[in-house]
Design an enzyme around this catalytic site. Structure first.
Site: not given
Length: 412
Positions: A101-103, A142
């Site tokens: 996943a990434k946001g 991140d």
């Protein structure tokens, strides 16, 4: 070629090598869920500001989805999608029980006060709290976020679901963060470098390194390489680039950066053009900043490194990748080389679930075991499919996810 196009290209090449059927290939490519939310917050001056947040949950065949949240002005759906997909393959290459996943939120953290960042983080968490969770999707820091950001997410999430330290990783140690997590990506890059150099009959000691990026990853990589006897001859960050052919004193540079917030002006090195950092003479080049920095234009400028360790996400454009490979440059791909961070995030998650904390030596020893084993697994796939390290890593990751997908009966 943007990050999403390049990632899709590499996936499709790996799928072809593995002989995946078209239905399975499509199911692995399309994200499980894409989330877009609007976040309005009151600023310190009383005005309202609106931001757009994203979370792409790519795949959960092998376990809860895992990936960072970045705060950056250029966050967009394509970039988040590409990075989420890369996380799926990265966690599979590392052989940890996660998906990808990434946001991110499109904002400039430097333009916001601490209280504004906290309000933005809490509103974003309120919008997505039902879609993340210990066994669903576990965020991490991140670009533009840090342990404090994770502490705010933990606190806001816990208001809805009860105290849940395992819902995010990369937390402050006082809230259940793991010892060794701050250095994990840089330390993992060192272990990856050692594995590659050992394969070629060399060691870190005596090799000349150039590191682009002196943030968390690049600075730790430089420090650990220096401790192993490697010679860091040039580094760069957003303030500029510096060089010392005899080797930069990394401990002194750390003190300088702490005092001045950048490498610019360091007394024991001379300034160089930041745009030329990638083509400085060295044995090992470590891009540890933004993606897409190694491209065909760098090729025209003649990259001199024999080895490239991708500590950043997607630093090498496919065209440059092909050109450099033909020149005999060995590239250790990002989905293996920078997997130290997510591996220690996994250790943190395990510690939180068990309620039993590890000492730092155990964290570092386990990380070395995972990185060493990961290199062997990638090399085995290279031999099986007669391909380079990037395709070896991609086929390894895609194959593991494909097998889990088929075993769970999701391929139809």
């Amino acid at each position: 070629m943007n990050a999403l196009a390049a990632t899709n290209r590499n996936f499709k090449l790996a799928a072809r090598l593995l002989g995946l059927d078209s239905k399975l290939e499509l199911s692995l490519l399309i994200p499980f869920r894409e989330i877009k939310v609007e976040c309005t917050i009151p600023k310190d001056d009383g005005t309202l500001a609106s931001f757009v947040g994203f979370r792409v949950q790519h795949d959960n065949a092998r376990g809860p989805m895992k990936g960072g949240i970045r705060y950056h002005p250029e966050v967009d759906p394509d970039e988040v999608n590409a990075l989420a997909q890369l996380m799926t393959w990265k966690t599979a290459v590392a052989n940890i029980p996660y998906g990808g996943a990434k946001g991110g939120i499109g904002c400039s953290p430097s333009d916001l006060s601490i209280s504004e960042l906290e309000r933005l983080t809490r509103v974003f968490t309120q919008k997505i709290h039902d879609l993340i969770g210990i066994h669903t999707d576990v965020p991490a820091p991140d670009m533009g976020t840090n342990p404090q950001t994770m502490a705010w997410i933990l606190d806001e999430y816990s208001k809805f679901h009860g105290y849940s330290p395992a819902v995010v990783t990369g937390k402050p140690v006082d809230l259940g963060g793991s010892l060794g997590r701050d250095a994990a990506t840089g330390r993992g890059a060192l272990f990856a470098t050692e594995a590659l150099l050992n394969e070629h009959g060399k060691s870190v000691a005596g090799q000349r390194f150039v590191i682009q990026g002196f943030g968390n990853v690049g600075s730790w990589a430089a420090k650990l390489i220096h401790e192993q006897g490697g010679k860091v001859v040039a580094v760069s960050d957003i303030t500029g680039a510096i060089k010392n052919e005899k080797g930069i004193d990394i401990e002194s540079l750390f003190k300088h950066v702490k005092e001045t917030r950048g490498v610019k002006g360091f007394h024991d090195a001379h300034p160089i053009d930041a745009n030329s950092i990638l083509v400085e003479d060295c044995d090992v080049l470590i891009p540890a900043a933004l993606g897409g920095v190694i491209n065909k234009d760098n090729h025209k400028l003649k990259i001199k490194a024999k080895y490239i360790i991708e500590a950043a996400n997607h630093p090498t454009d496919p065209e440059a990748d092909e050109i450099l490979s033909k020149k005999g440059v060995t590239i250790l791909p990002d989905i293996y080389a920078n997997s130290g961070g997510v591996t220690v995030s996994y250790f943190e998650w395990v510690q939180n679930i068990q309620g039993f904390m590890w000492d730092e030596k155990k964290v570092n020893d386990e990380l070395k075991t995972y990185m060493t084993r990961g290199f062997k697994d990638v090399k085995d796939m290279c031999k099986t499919h007669n391909c380079d390290l990037r395709m070896g890593a991609f086929t390894l990751g895609v194959n593991r996810v494909a097998r889990a997908t088929v075993l769970r009966g999701w391929e139809a």
